[in-house]
Enzyme design. Structure first.
Site, mmCIF file in Angstrom:
data_model
loop_
_atom_site.group_PDB
_atom_site.id
_atom_site.type_symbol
_atom_site.label_atom_id
_atom_site.label_comp_id
_atom_site.label_asym_id
_atom_site.label_seq_id
_atom_site.Cartn_x
_atom_site.Cartn_y
_atom_site.Cartn_z
ATOM 1 C CB CYS B 11 -19.809 -66.231 42.021
ATOM 2 S SG CYS B 11 -18.142 -65.922 41.706
ATOM 3 C CB CYS B 14 -16.274 -63.526 44.699
ATOM 4 S SG CYS B 14 -16.711 -63.952 42.886
#
Lengths: 315, 78
Positions: B11, B14
């Site tokens: 995502c 991250c």
């Protein structure tokens, strides 16, 4: 208080003539945005504090080995306050199933978490009044309970990818937080959410002030009014692949309602957009076989459609 | 050498966490090996349920949020 400030800004600072069309629009805009941002800040802050008591690890323990139905109710309610991002859907799913949360209960949580939360509550409340907000939240929870319960009854455990059951999940200590840490978390979270949603709120409120003049008031009423039986299922199906959180869909919801789409149809559309999305299905494909994804989507589509019809009859 | 792992299935948060941690480590002069862990089985081994998560030498330091650089520095120093 707020109206005094809105009056001051409109008529003194911007020097717009009182009673003019522009004046009304600007006044309405300032008043409504302030009202909604203050409500958002206060309510998100308090919900975030509650939220620090229910990290997913704790929710998992609460739901583990719960009886069906009671478990579904609890899961749907916890879904309101538990932080959830669709990128965490897979670890949450595996963590739940692995620690003995029944499959149907897990689904109740997965449905409720993105669909009903404090942001949806405040935005609906601020834009359409507390009744609509309460109806949305309570029926959202109901849809999550019933859909999860039905999935549980179907005994579909074999449609979960096998590796999920063989997985060894590490134990992770839940750190206990100090009061100061909880307040800090709530402050950070409130800021983060406000940063994420302010633009949508501004767009929705501007639409409210300016849309009146442009499209005929009942533009959609003929096509998507209460009498058209296809309006609800169509709105739900259109919403399924769309991906948005509650804030992002609010401007569209506002425009649709303003142009004569009936309340039940609009709320059903909002539920379908927030609860189901293509990216989420792709992510869930990691843990669910395609057949279970199809069943999950179909049950939700039916449940949300029925809810929409119910509103159209009642409201 | 310190081993820093960033857990998450790709995502946006991250990558933010990875970048911030790299900067924090650099400013502290820590020589670290960075690993992006995207495989769900590996992620679950740490018992992490909300991503992104920051793991330093096998210990979960943060999960479910992106701390700012100063907070990460404090975590790396402890």
């Amino acid at each position: 208080m707020l109206d005094v400030f809105a009056d001051y800004m409109t008529y003194q600072v911007f020097e717009i003539t009182k009673g003019s069309k522009l004046g009304d629009a600007v006044n309405f805009f300032i008043y409504d945005s302030l009202k909604i941002f203050i409500m958002l800040a206060i309510i998100i802050f308090f919900v975030s504090i509650i939220r620090t008591y229910f990290p997913p690890e704790r929710t998992k323990q609460l739901l583990s080995h719960k009886r069906e139905f009671l478990g579904n109710i609890l899961a749907a309610l916890l879904g309101i306050v538990t932080p959830f991002c669709s990128c965490s859907a897979v670890p949450v799913f595996i963590g739940f199933v692995e620690s003995g949360v029944p499959l149907g209960v897990t689904f109740s949580f997965l449905i409720s978490s993105p669909m009903v939360n404090e942001v949806a509550l405040v935005l609906l409340w601020g834009m359409f009044g507390w009744k609509i907000a309460m109806i949305y939240i309570s029926t959202g929870v109901l849809v999550a309970i019933i859909s999860g319960y039905i999935i549980g009854k179907f005994k579909l455990e074999h449609l979960v990818e096998e590796y999920v059951y063989q997985m060894k999940v590490g134990q992770n200590e839940i750190e206990s937080m100090t009061v100061a840490a909880r307040l800090q978390y709530a402050k950070d979270y409130t800021k983060e959410i406000l940063r994420k949603v302010w633009l949508y709120v501004v767009i929705a409120i501007s639409l409210g002030g300016f849309i009146h003049g442009y499209a005929p008031q009942d533009f959609l009423a003929d096509y998507a009014g209460k009498d058209n039986l296809f309006a609800v299922p169509l709105a739900v199906l259109v919403g399924v692949p769309l991906y948005s959180n509650a804030a992002g869909v609010i401007p569209i919801v506002y425009a649709l309602m303003e142009k004569g789409m009936s309340m039940g149809t609009v709320l059903a559309f909002m539920m379908s957009v927030t609860a189901l999305s293509l990216p989420e299905m792709i992510i869930l494909r990691n843990v669910l076989k395609p057949k279970l994804i199809a069943i999950f989507v179909s049950i939700l589509v039916v449940a949300i459609t029925l809810t929409g019809y119910m509103f159209n009859i009642v409201l | 050498m310190m081993k820093i792992e960033i857990l998450g299935m790709g995502c946006q948060k991250c990558s933010t966490l990875l970048e911030t941690t790299k900067q924090a480590a650099e400013e502290l002069g820590i020589n670290a090996e960075f690993v992006k862990v995207e495989n769900i089985k590996e992620i679950m081994k740490y018992g992490v349920m909300s991503t992104p998560a920051l793991v330093v030498d096998g210990v979960v330091k943060v999960s479910g949020k992106v701390p700012n650089k100063e907070e990460i520095k404090a975590l790396l120093n402890s």
